[in-house]
Design a protein around this motif. Sequence first.
Motif, PDB file in Angstrom:
ATOM      1  N   GLU A  13       6.577  -0.232  63.448  1.00 34.32           N
ATOM      2  CA  GLU A  13       7.951  -0.732  63.376  1.00 34.32           C
ATOM      3  C   GLU A  13       8.034  -2.034  62.582  1.00 34.32           C
ATOM      4  O   GLU A  13       9.007  -2.279  61.877  1.00 34.32           O
ATOM      5  CB  GLU A  13       8.527  -0.922  64.781  1.00 34.32           C
ATOM      6  CG  GLU A  13       8.792   0.393  65.497  1.00 34.32           C
ATOM      7  CD  GLU A  13       9.782   1.278  64.769  1.00 34.32           C
ATOM      8  OE1 GLU A  13      10.863   0.789  64.364  1.00 34.32           O
ATOM      9  OE2 GLU A  13       9.487   2.476  64.600  1.00 34.32           O
ATOM     10  N   LYS A  16       7.736  -1.188  58.981  1.00 36.75           N
ATOM     11  CA  LYS A  16       9.008  -0.633  58.512  1.00 36.75           C
ATOM     12  C   LYS A  16       9.953  -1.741  58.053  1.00 36.75           C
ATOM     13  O   LYS A  16      10.544  -1.638  56.971  1.00 36.75           O
ATOM     14  CB  LYS A  16       9.667   0.177  59.629  1.00 36.75           C
ATOM     15  CG  LYS A  16      11.037   0.702  59.286  1.00 36.75           C
ATOM     16  CD  LYS A  16      11.640   1.434  60.472  1.00 36.75           C
ATOM     17  CE  LYS A  16      13.088   1.782  60.230  1.00 36.75           C
ATOM     18  NZ  LYS A  16      13.694   2.424  61.406  1.00 36.75           N
ATOM     19  N   THR A  19       8.810  -3.129  54.756  1.00 38.84           N
ATOM     20  CA  THR A  19       9.119  -2.198  53.666  1.00 38.84           C
ATOM     21  C   THR A  19      10.599  -2.272  53.294  1.00 38.84           C
ATOM     22  O   THR A  19      10.959  -2.295  52.110  1.00 38.84           O
ATOM     23  CB  THR A  19       8.729  -0.761  54.057  1.00 38.84           C
ATOM     24  OG1 THR A  19       7.326  -0.728  54.311  1.00 38.84           O
ATOM     25  CG2 THR A  19       9.088   0.236  52.961  1.00 38.84           C
TER      26      THR A  19
END
Length: 120
Positions: A13, A16, A19
């Motif tokens: 997470e 993520k 990113t």
Amino acid sequence: MLTAMSDEALDPEDRKILTLARSARARNAVPEGAAVRDENGRTYVAGTVQLPSLPLSALRTAVAMAVASGARSLEAAAVVTEAEALAEEDLAAVADLGGPGTPVFLAGPDGTPRATVAAG
């Protein structure tokens, strides 16, 4: 408090939001990209705002988006930037919503994590 880190230390997470922050920076061709995750796992992504009357860092913009969408708390934040450190105002915005100690992941332009900073 600044803590050095590696990509292996991140859970999925947290990877993520890094990113997403990197994508916002690249897509909008801005100096910074940021993403925050709220208490329900929702993410808010933003780039630097550079209007003459409204200069905002990517992180403060992402926090504002979370607040405007009804988030009550933050679990984590990420910033992708060339800067070596985050402004105190940015960390204060995260602490205002997430509380002191909320992790803020700092990464270089290529998305490689450099450090974790505790907000507040």
